[in-house]
Design a protein around this motif. Structure first.
Motif, mmCIF file in Angstrom:
data_model
loop_
_atom_site.group_PDB
_atom_site.id
_atom_site.type_symbol
_atom_site.label_atom_id
_atom_site.label_comp_id
_atom_site.label_asym_id
_atom_site.label_seq_id
_atom_site.Cartn_x
_atom_site.Cartn_y
_atom_site.Cartn_z
ATOM 1 N N GLY A 117 0.900 -1.378 -0.269
ATOM 2 C CA GLY A 117 -0.069 0.126 -0.097
ATOM 3 C C GLY A 117 0.620 1.309 0.364
ATOM 4 N N TYR A 118 1.970 1.881 -0.905
ATOM 5 C CA TYR A 118 2.782 2.306 -0.795
ATOM 6 C C TYR A 118 2.231 3.535 -1.304
ATOM 7 C CZ TYR A 118 6.561 -1.047 0.786
ATOM 8 O OH TYR A 118 7.293 -1.590 0.973
ATOM 9 N N THR A 119 2.093 4.750 -1.504
ATOM 10 C CA THR A 119 1.679 5.659 -2.641
ATOM 11 C C THR A 119 2.996 5.453 -3.897
ATOM 12 O OG1 THR A 119 1.592 7.355 -1.119
ATOM 13 C CG2 THR A 119 1.877 8.190 -3.557
ATOM 14 N N THR A 120 2.070 5.687 -4.727
ATOM 15 C CA THR A 120 3.099 5.378 -6.180
ATOM 16 C C THR A 120 2.787 6.569 -7.175
ATOM 17 O OG1 THR A 120 1.055 3.853 -6.734
ATOM 18 C CG2 THR A 120 3.347 2.948 -5.674
ATOM 19 N N PHE A 121 4.031 7.002 -7.874
ATOM 20 C CA PHE A 121 3.889 7.998 -8.888
ATOM 21 C C PHE A 121 4.381 6.723 -9.954
ATOM 22 C CE2 PHE A 121 3.738 10.632 -5.333
ATOM 23 C CZ PHE A 121 3.066 11.582 -6.618
ATOM 24 N N ALA A 122 4.159 7.031 -11.201
ATOM 25 C CA ALA A 122 4.182 5.910 -12.286
ATOM 26 C C ALA A 122 5.070 7.101 -13.791
ATOM 27 C CB ALA A 122 2.866 6.051 -13.166
ATOM 28 N N ILE A 123 5.570 6.549 -13.592
ATOM 29 C CA ILE A 123 7.250 7.170 -15.054
ATOM 30 C C ILE A 123 6.212 6.665 -15.916
ATOM 31 C CG2 ILE A 123 9.695 6.960 -15.939
ATOM 32 C CD1 ILE A 123 10.514 5.523 -12.819
ATOM 33 N N TYR B 294 16.404 10.545 -19.644
ATOM 34 C CA TYR B 294 15.760 12.307 -20.297
ATOM 35 C C TYR B 294 14.250 11.811 -19.144
ATOM 36 C CZ TYR B 294 17.759 12.079 -24.175
ATOM 37 O OH TYR B 294 18.738 11.129 -25.153
ATOM 38 N N SER B 295 14.060 11.894 -17.663
ATOM 39 C CA SER B 295 13.146 11.669 -16.393
ATOM 40 C C SER B 295 13.533 12.795 -15.922
ATOM 41 C CB SER B 295 12.978 10.379 -16.289
ATOM 42 O OG SER B 295 13.773 9.727 -15.387
ATOM 43 N N VAL B 296 14.287 13.538 -15.714
ATOM 44 C CA VAL B 296 13.936 14.471 -14.120
ATOM 45 C C VAL B 296 13.056 14.766 -14.571
ATOM 46 C CG1 VAL B 296 15.909 15.420 -15.604
ATOM 47 C CG2 VAL B 296 15.516 16.318 -13.609
ATOM 48 N N LEU B 297 12.305 15.228 -15.075
ATOM 49 C CA LEU B 297 10.793 16.443 -15.663
ATOM 50 C C LEU B 297 9.889 15.063 -14.971
ATOM 51 C CD1 LEU B 297 11.965 18.655 -18.032
ATOM 52 C CD2 LEU B 297 12.599 18.922 -15.485
ATOM 53 N N THR B 298 9.856 14.255 -14.935
ATOM 54 C CA THR B 298 9.454 12.932 -14.420
ATOM 55 C C THR B 298 8.296 13.308 -12.810
ATOM 56 O OG1 THR B 298 9.871 11.319 -14.178
ATOM 57 C CG2 THR B 298 9.150 12.163 -16.672
ATOM 58 N N PRO B 299 8.202 11.890 -12.059
ATOM 59 C CA PRO B 299 8.496 12.554 -10.683
ATOM 60 C C PRO B 299 9.012 11.579 -10.477
ATOM 61 C CG PRO B 299 6.124 11.511 -11.428
ATOM 62 C CD PRO B 299 6.584 12.073 -13.242
ATOM 63 N N VAL B 300 10.633 11.406 -11.262
ATOM 64 C CA VAL B 300 11.270 10.637 -10.933
ATOM 65 C C VAL B 300 12.255 11.635 -10.331
ATOM 66 C CG1 VAL B 300 13.553 9.851 -11.938
ATOM 67 C CG2 VAL B 300 11.333 9.103 -12.867
ATOM 68 N N GLY B 301 12.629 12.805 -10.413
ATOM 69 C CA GLY B 301 12.632 14.242 -10.759
ATOM 70 C C GLY B 301 12.349 15.378 -9.095
ATOM 71 N N LEU B 302 10.965 15.166 -10.346
ATOM 72 C CA LEU B 302 9.956 16.351 -9.532
ATOM 73 C C LEU B 302 9.891 16.118 -8.047
ATOM 74 C CD1 LEU B 302 7.830 17.215 -12.664
ATOM 75 C CD2 LEU B 302 9.961 18.284 -11.791
ATOM 76 N N LEU B 303 9.249 14.880 -7.303
ATOM 77 C CA LEU B 303 9.303 14.467 -6.538
ATOM 78 C C LEU B 303 9.946 14.972 -5.047
ATOM 79 C CD1 LEU B 303 6.741 13.611 -4.298
ATOM 80 C CD2 LEU B 303 7.994 11.447 -4.770
ATOM 81 N N PRO B 304 11.235 14.015 -5.699
ATOM 82 C CA PRO B 304 12.578 14.530 -4.386
ATOM 83 C C PRO B 304 12.465 15.467 -4.428
ATOM 84 C CG PRO B 304 12.685 12.928 -5.761
ATOM 85 C CD PRO B 304 11.510 13.474 -6.373
ATOM 86 N N LEU B 305 12.435 16.310 -5.295
ATOM 87 C CA LEU B 305 13.000 18.146 -5.404
ATOM 88 C C LEU B 305 12.031 18.354 -4.462
ATOM 89 C CD1 LEU B 305 14.327 17.793 -9.152
ATOM 90 C CD2 LEU B 305 15.963 18.210 -7.049
ATOM 91 N N ALA B 306 10.858 18.783 -4.906
ATOM 92 C CA ALA B 306 9.939 19.269 -4.341
ATOM 93 C C ALA B 306 9.744 19.254 -2.332
ATOM 94 C CB ALA B 306 8.497 18.719 -4.532
#
Ligand code: PA5
Length: 443
Positions: free
Chosen positions: A188-194, A202-214
Motif C-alpha cells: 500500500g505504498y503511495t506510487t507515482f508512475a514513470i 530523460y526522466s528528471v522532469l517526471t516524478p523521478v526528479g520532481l518528487l524528491p526535489l519538491a
C-alpha cells in the motif's frame, strides 16, 4: 527572461551547410517520431504537457513527506538518481548540514553504488533522525537500488512497524510491472508512475526528479517553466541559428568528424558538479554505441586547472570544451585592501570574487583555444530552478539531435545489460550462464 544562450565564437571552425541541414532534419525526426527509438520520445513535450493535476499531486505528497521526516532517503541509480541529485546539489546551500535549524528535510541518496561502507554509514547517520524513503526505479528490478531498498525497508519496519513504514515509503516506478510495483501494491505504498515513453536519463522532469526535489522545497514549477521556454526555443519552427540545441549538436558533431572525440563539460561553480555528472550520463549512455560517440567527461575549475589543466593545455589534441558560464552569483564577497600587502593581492582590491572567477574563465578560454582546444560556452544568468530547467531541456534536446547526427539510437542502452549479466552469473542468480571455477579464480 533569457534563461540560456549558446556561444560559438571560440570554436575556430564554421558550420557547413551539410551539418546544419542534418541537424535540422534530426530535430524534425525527434518531433515527427520517425527516427530510431521513436517509442521513447515522451520527454520532448514533458514541460508543456505536465498537467496541473500531476503537479498538485506531487506537491501534496512532498508536503506530506516533509511533515513526516527530516531526512528523505532517495533510492535510485543512473537516470533514476542523477537528475534529482544534480538539481538538488545545484540549489542547496553546500554547508546546510552545519546549520542548526533545518526547515526542510535533507535529501540523502542510496542505491547508486554497492558500497557496504557507504550504506552502513548512511544507516548509522540517520539512526537518530526521522526518515522516509522515495524508491525510484523504472524497471523496478535494478539490483543496486533494490538492495538499498531492502535495507531501508527493513530499517523503517524495525523502527516504525510495517504499517507506519508503508506510510513512509513512496515508490516511483512503472505503472504496472516490476518488483517495486508489486511490493507497492502489496504494502500500500503511495506510487507515482514513470511514463512508458520516457527513458531513465530523460526522466528528471517526471516524478523521478520532481518528487524528491519538491520534497526538498525546490520550486518544481519554475524548473518546468525554464524547460518550457527551452522547449519553445528548440521547436522545429525556430530557425537553426536561434535553436541553441541544434547549434550545439551540430558543432559537437562537426568537431567529432574532425577527430575531436572527447568533450569536457567545465564548470566554475562547485554546485554544478553533479549537474556535470547528470550530463555525462545523458550523453555517455545515449551516444556511446556501435563503436562511435564522443566521450563525455567533466571538470570543475579552478580545482581541475591544477590537475587535468596540464593535459587539457598540452596533451593529445582530441579534446573540446563546453563551459557552463554563470553570470551572477547569489552572494557577495569583495577583496579588501591589506595594509601590508604581503600576499601581493592589493591589485585585486575592490573586486568581487565572482569577477575574479569570471576573469579566470576568460583566461582559461583564451589559453585553451590557443592550445588547440575548441571552446563552446553555454551561458546562464544565474543558478536557479528556472535556468536549470532550461539547461536540462537544452541538453536533452541536443543529445537527441546529436545522437541522430551520429547515426545511432540515442534512447536505448543495450550495453548496460552486459555487466549485469556477468554480475548475476557470478552471483549465481538463477537463469544466468554458469561461470567456470577457473575463470572465477582468475578474476
Ligand atoms: O537512463 C537509463 O535508462 C538508465 O540509466 C536507468 O535510469 C538506470 O539503469 C536505472 O534503471 P531503473 O530506473 O530501471 O532502476
Amino acid at each position: 527572461m533569457n534563461t540560456l544562450s549558446f556561444d560559438l565564437s571560440r570554436i575556430g571552425i564554421s558550420l557547413s551547410d551539410q551539418i546544419i541541414a542534418e541537424a535540422i532534419r534530426a530535430n524534425e525526426l525527434i518531433h515527427n517520431g520517425q527516427g530510431p527509438g521513436n517509442d521513447m520520445l515522451g520527454w520532448v513535450t514533458l514541460p508543456s504537457s505536465t498537467s496541473e493535476e500531476e503537479l498538485c499531486r506531487i506537491e501534496k505528497e512532498a508536503a506530506r513527506l516533509r511533515a513526516l521526516a527530516d531526512v528523505i532517503i532517495c533510492i535510485g541509480i543512473g537516470g533514476s538518481y542523477l537528475g534529482a541529485r544534480a538539481v538538488y546539489e545545484a540549489l542547496q546551500d553546500p554547508f546546510q548540514l552545519l546549520h542548526r535549524q533545518q526547515d526542510t528535510p535533507i535529501l540523502l541518496f542510496a542505491g547508486q553504488n554497492l558500497s557496504e561502507d557507504y550504506h552502513a554509514r548512511l544507516l548509522q547517520a540517520v539512526e537518530e533522525r526521522s526518515i522516509a524513503v522515495i524508491a525510484i526505479s523504472k524497471s523496478g528490478t535494478t539490483t543496486e537500488p533494490a538492495i538499498a531498498f531492502r535495507l531501508f525497508r527493513e530499517e523503517l519496519e524495525r523502527r516504525y512497524g510495517r504499517k507506519e513504514a508503508a506510510r513512509r515509503i513512496v515508490a516511483v516506478t512503472d505503472h504496472a510491472k516490476g518488483a517495486l510495483k508489486t511490493m507497492a501494491d502489496r504494502e500500500g505504498y503511495t506510487t507515482f508512475a514513470i511514463p512508458d515513453n520516457v527513458g531513465g536519463r530523460y526522466s528528471v522532469l517526471t516524478p523521478v526528479g520532481l518528487l524528491p526535489l519538491a520534497t526538498a522545497g525546490i520550486d518544481i514549477r519554475a524548473l518546468l517553466d525554464g524547460a518550457r521556454l527551452m522547449e519553445l526555443s528548440t521547436a522545429t519552427d525556430r530557425p537553426f541559428a536561434e535553436n541553441p540545441a541544434a547549434c550545439y549538436a551540430a558543432v559537437r558533431n562537426m568537431l567529432y568528424r574532425q577527430g575531436f572525440n572527447i568533450e569536457i563539460l567545465a564548470t566554475y561553480e562547485p554546485q554544478l558538479q553533479y549537474f556535470t555528472e547528470w550530463w555525462k550520463q545523458l550523453f555517455g549512455e545515449s551516444e556511446g554505441k556501435q563503436g562511435r560517440g564522443i566521450f563525455p567527461t567533466s571538470t570543475l575549475f579552478s580545482t581541475d586547472l591544477h590537475s587535468l589543466g596540464q593535459y587539457i593545455q598540452e596533451g593529445e589534441r582530441n579534446l573540446f570544451e563546453t563551459v557552463i558560464s554563470v553570470k551572477n552569483s547569489q552572494t557577495r564577497i569583495v577583496i579588501n585592501p591589506d595594509r601590508e600587502n604581503l600576499d601581493g593581492l592589493n591589485y585585486l582590491s575592490g573586486k568581487r570574487l565572482s569577477e575574479i572567477n569570471h576573469t579566470a574563465e576568460s583566461g582559461v578560454c583564451i589559453a585553451h583555444v590557443e592550445g588547440g582546444v575548441p571552446n563552446l560556452r553555454v551561458r546562464i544568468p544565474e543558478i536557479s530552478a528556472r535556468t536549470l530547467g532550461a539547461l536540462i531541456y537544452f541538453f536533452e534536446k541536443a543529445c537527441g539531435i546529436s545522437g541522430y547526427l551520429l547515426g545511432i539510437n540515442p534512447f536505448d542502452q543495450p550495453g548496460v545489460e552486459v555487466y549485469k549479466k556477468k554480475m548475476f552469473a557470478l552471483l549465481n542468480k538463477p537463469g544466468y550462464e554458469k561461470i567456470s571455477e577457473e575463470l572465477r579464480s582468475e578474476i
